[in-house]
Design a protein around this motif. Structure first.
Motif, PDB file in Angstrom:
ATOM      1  N   GLU A  16      -2.174  15.367   2.323  1.00 58.95           N
ATOM      2  CA  GLU A  16      -3.300  14.447   2.209  1.00 58.95           C
ATOM      3  C   GLU A  16      -3.856  13.994   3.562  1.00 58.95           C
ATOM      4  OE1 GLU A  16      -0.714  14.293   0.275  1.00 58.95           O
ATOM      5  OE2 GLU A  16      -1.449  14.254  -1.794  1.00 58.95           O
ATOM      6  N   ARG A  37       0.957   7.122  -6.502  1.00 64.79           N
ATOM      7  CA  ARG A  37      -0.190   7.984  -6.767  1.00 64.79           C
ATOM      8  C   ARG A  37       0.145   9.446  -6.466  1.00 64.79           C
ATOM      9  NH1 ARG A  37      -3.362   5.655  -3.650  1.00 64.79           N
ATOM     10  NH2 ARG A  37      -3.519   7.151  -1.928  1.00 64.79           N
ATOM     11  N   SER A  38       0.851   9.695  -5.375  1.00 63.71           N
ATOM     12  CA  SER A  38       1.228  11.063  -5.027  1.00 63.71           C
ATOM     13  C   SER A  38       2.177  11.652  -6.062  1.00 63.71           C
ATOM     14  CB  SER A  38       1.888  11.094  -3.641  1.00 63.71           C
ATOM     15  OG  SER A  38       0.982  10.683  -2.641  1.00 63.71           O
ATOM     16  N   ALA A  55       3.402   5.083   4.469  1.00 59.51           N
ATOM     17  CA  ALA A  55       4.074   5.710   3.329  1.00 59.51           C
ATOM     18  C   ALA A  55       5.031   6.786   3.833  1.00 59.51           C
ATOM     19  CB  ALA A  55       3.052   6.315   2.373  1.00 59.51           C
ATOM     20  N   TRP A 113       0.824  -1.211   0.000  1.00 60.17           N
ATOM     21  CA  TRP A 113       0.000   0.000   0.000  1.00 60.17           C
ATOM     22  C   TRP A 113       0.853   1.254   0.000  1.00 60.17           C
ATOM     23  CZ3 TRP A 113      -0.268   4.064   3.449  1.00 60.17           C
ATOM     24  CH2 TRP A 113      -1.343   4.945   3.279  1.00 60.17           C
ATOM     25  N   ASN A 114       1.954   1.242   0.736  1.00 58.40           N
ATOM     26  CA  ASN A 114       2.794   2.444   0.805  1.00 58.40           C
ATOM     27  C   ASN A 114       3.396   2.788  -0.553  1.00 58.40           C
ATOM     28  OD1 ASN A 114       4.416   0.169   0.821  1.00 58.40           O
ATOM     29  ND2 ASN A 114       5.813   0.911   2.379  1.00 58.40           N
ATOM     30  N   TRP A 158       1.989   2.021  -3.518  1.00 59.54           N
ATOM     31  CA  TRP A 158       0.883   2.544  -4.315  1.00 59.54           C
ATOM     32  C   TRP A 158       0.620   4.003  -3.952  1.00 59.54           C
ATOM     33  CZ3 TRP A 158      -0.823   0.878  -8.665  1.00 59.54           C
ATOM     34  CH2 TRP A 158      -0.825  -0.482  -8.972  1.00 59.54           C
ATOM     35  N   TYR A 159       0.672   4.301  -2.678  1.00 57.85           N
ATOM     36  CA  TYR A 159       0.424   5.671  -2.230  1.00 57.85           C
ATOM     37  C   TYR A 159       1.501   6.603  -2.765  1.00 57.85           C
ATOM     38  CZ  TYR A 159      -0.434   9.673   0.806  1.00 57.85           C
ATOM     39  OH  TYR A 159      -0.689  10.935   1.266  1.00 57.85           O
ATOM     40  N   ALA A 165       1.506   9.160   5.144  1.00 58.45           N
ATOM     41  CA  ALA A 165       0.151   8.641   5.321  1.00 58.45           C
ATOM     42  C   ALA A 165       0.239   7.251   5.932  1.00 58.45           C
ATOM     43  CB  ALA A 165      -0.594   8.590   3.985  1.00 58.45           C
ATOM     44  N   ASN A 191      -2.212   3.628   6.419  1.00 64.73           N
ATOM     45  CA  ASN A 191      -3.410   2.892   6.019  1.00 64.73           C
ATOM     46  C   ASN A 191      -4.120   2.389   7.280  1.00 64.73           C
ATOM     47  OD1 ASN A 191      -5.362   1.430   4.747  1.00 64.73           O
ATOM     48  ND2 ASN A 191      -3.975   0.116   3.594  1.00 64.73           N
TER      49      ASN A 191
END
Length: 438
Positions: free
Chosen positions: A275, A10-11, A267, A3-4, A6-7, A214, A216
Motif C-alpha cells: 500500500e 482494513r488490510s 502500522a 489509526w494503526n 484501523w489500518y 504504513a 499516517n
C-alpha cells in the motif's frame, strides 16, 4: 481505536478469504425471507420441477454442486499458492492471490447458493416454496458458469506474465500516491532543512517487533504543527523494527507529544505490504526474476518478462519528483522528516541482483541493456548517472563472462525481446524517433 489498528483491520479484511462467505450467510437470511414472503402472496407457476419431489431433488443437487465447487476451489487454490510461491516467490501470495476479488466473490457466490438451497429445502416441509426454488435453480446455473470461469481465470492469473503485470499495476498506484508530482511540473522549492542537532526526546517502539507497513503522514504533520515542533521518523516503510528501537526523534515543541499518540500513527505487520511501500513492487518482481534465473528452475524468459515490468516502473518513477524526505505545513515550515527511497535506490534494486544472477544469459543481458539505454533516452539528464553506472557494470560483467568475441558481441546488443528482436537500427535511434515524447 488508533489509526494503526484501523489500518491493520482494513488490510486484514482486504486479504481474508472467509469474510465474504460469512457475509453471504447474512445476505442469504434476508433474501430467503423475502422469497418466502413473495411466495406466500404470489401465485407462482412452478416450472423448475415436475413435482414437489422433483423440486426437492433439484435443491439437493444444487447443494451438492455448491459444496463440490467450494471444496474444489479451495483445494485448487492451496495447490496454486504452493506452486506459485515455490516457482515464483512467496510474496505474491499476499500481493496477488489473497487480494483477488474475483476469487473471493466467486467463493461467496458458491456459499450463498449452498446456504440458500439448504434454507429453501428446510422451509419446504409443509409446502414447496416455488419462488425460492426457482431462484435456487438460477443460482445453481450461475454457480456452474462461475466455476467454469474461475478455472479459466485462475489458470490465466497464475501465468508469470499475469503475475508480474498485476504487481506492476499495483506498484504504479503506490508510486502515484507516494510521488504525485512529475519532474515536468514547476515545483515550489521547499525551505532548506535546518540542522536539527540532537533530538529533545526519542520515542521507542513498544510491543512486538515487526515491519513498518504504513505511516499516517497527515496526522503526524498536523501534530507537529500544533505543537510547533518537528517529528522525524527513524524508519521508512518496509523496515523491520525491533522492540525498544527508536521510532521517532522529536524536536522543539514536539517533545511534549504523548508517546502512545505518536505510536498509533504507525502500522506494523509480520511482512511487507504494497500500500505505501514504493519499492515493494520492485522487490517482488526482482524476486520472481532471480528465482527464475536459479539453476533449479532456469527460466530466463520469465526474467525477461520481469524486466519488462521493471522497465515500465522505472519510466514512471524517473519522471516523478522524488521528494527530499521533508514534509512541510501550509506555511512552509518543516514539520516531519520521513525517509523515502531515492532514484539510486530504485535503479539498484531493479538492476543489481538480476545482473548478478542473469548476466551470463543472452536474453537477460540484452533486455537489461535495452531497458537502461531506453531510460537514458527518455528520462531527464539528472537520472542518467545511476543508469550509466548500471550500464558500465553490465558491460564489465559481460566482458568477464564471455571468452569468445562473437558471444560478447551478441550479449552486448540491446534487444527488447531479450533474444531475437533486435532491429537493424540502433536502440537509441528507434527510441529517439518515437519514444522521447511518450
Amino acid at each position: 481505536m488508533g489509526w494503526n489498528r484501523w489500518y491493520a483491520a482494513r488490510s486484514y479484511v482486504r486479504t481474508a478469504l472467509w469474510i465474504v462467505p460469512l457475509l453471504t450467510l447474512v445476505v442469504e437470511q434476508v433474501v430467503i425471507r423475502i422469497a418466502a414472503s413473495v411466495d406466500a402472496q404470489v401465485a407462482w407457476v412452478p416450472w423448475v420441477g415436475a413435482s414437489a419431489q422433483g423440486i426437492l431433488g433439484e435443491l439437493d443437487t444444487i447443494s451438492t454442486l455448491a459444496i463440490s465447487f467450494i471444496v474444489f476451489t479451495f483445494g485448487s487454490l492451496l495447490v496454486a499458492i504452493q506452486v506459485a510461491g515455490g516457482q515464483l516467490t512467496p510474496r505474491i501470495i499476499a500481493t496477488t492471490l489473497l487480494r483477488n476479488n474475483v476469487i473471493r466473490f466467486t467463493v461467496g457466490l458458491f456459499s450463498f447458493t449452498l446456504f440458500f438451497a439448504v434454507g429453501i429445502k428446510a422451509r419446504s416441509d409443509d409446502r414447496i416454496l416455488h419462488v425460492g426454488g426457482t431462484l435456487a435453480v438460477f443460482l445453481g446455473i450461475a454457480s456452474t458458469m462461475a466455476f467454469l470461469f474461475l478455472i479459466d481465470y485462475t489458470a490465466r492469473l497464475l501465468r508469470p506474465v499475469a503475475i508480474v503485470w498485476r504487481i506492476g499495476e499495483q506498484g504504479i498506484k503506490v508510486i502515484d500516491s507516494v510521488y504525485p508530482e512529475t519532474v515536468e511540473l514547476p515545483l515550489i522549492s521547499a525551505p532548506t532543512r535546518p540542522a536539527l542537532g540532537p533530538p529533545a526526546r526519542v520515542v521507542v517502539h513498544r510491543g512486538k517487533s515487526g515491519v513498518v507497513l504504513a505511516v499516517n503522514l497527515a496526522t503526524l504533520v498536523a501534530l507537529a504543527r500544533d505543537a510547533e515542533g518537528i517529528i522525524e521518523c527513524v524508519h521508512r516503510v518496509g523496515n523491520f523494527v525491533a522492540a525498544e528501537e527508536p521510532l521517532f526523534h522529536l524536536y522543539g515543541g514536539a517533545a511534549a507529544l504523548g508517546d502512545d499518540r505518536l505510536r498509533a500513527q504507525v502500522a506494523f505487520g509480520a511482512e511487507r505490504t504494497i500500500e505505501q511501500d514504493s519499492t515493494f513492487a520492485f522487490r517482488v518482481i526482482v524476486d520472481v526474476a532471480i528465482k527464475a534465473l536459479s539453476k533449479a528452475i532456469n527460466d530466463p524468459t520469465t526474467a525477461v518478462l520481469s524486466l519488462d515490468q521493471l522497465h515500465r516502473l522505472l519510466r514512471i518513477v524517473g519522471r516523478r519528483h522524488l521528494h527530499d524526505d521533508s514534509l512541510h505545513d501550509g506555511k512552509g515550515q518543516l514539520r516531519l522528516i520521513f525517509p523515502t527511497p531515492g532514484w539510486d535506490d530504485f535503479v539498484q534494486l531493479a538492476c543489481r541482483e538480476i545482473r548478478l544472477y542473469g548476466a551470463e544469459n543472452f536474453q537477460v543481458a540484452r533486455r537489461m541493456r535495452a531497458m537502461i539505454e531506453n531510460l537514458m533516452v527518455i528520462l531527464p539528464a539528472r537520472r542518467h548517472p545511476a543508469l550509466q553506472l548500471e550500464l558500465d557494470l553490465l558491460q564489465r560483467a559481460l566482458a568477464k563472462l564471455h571468452d569468445f568475441p562473437e558471444d560478447l558481441a551478441l550479449a552486448c546488443k540491446a534487444d527488447l525481446q531479450g533474444l531475437g528482436g533486435a532491429s537493424s537500427l540502433s536502440a537509441q535511434e528507434l527510441w529517439a524517433r518515437g519514444d522521447r515524447h511518450s
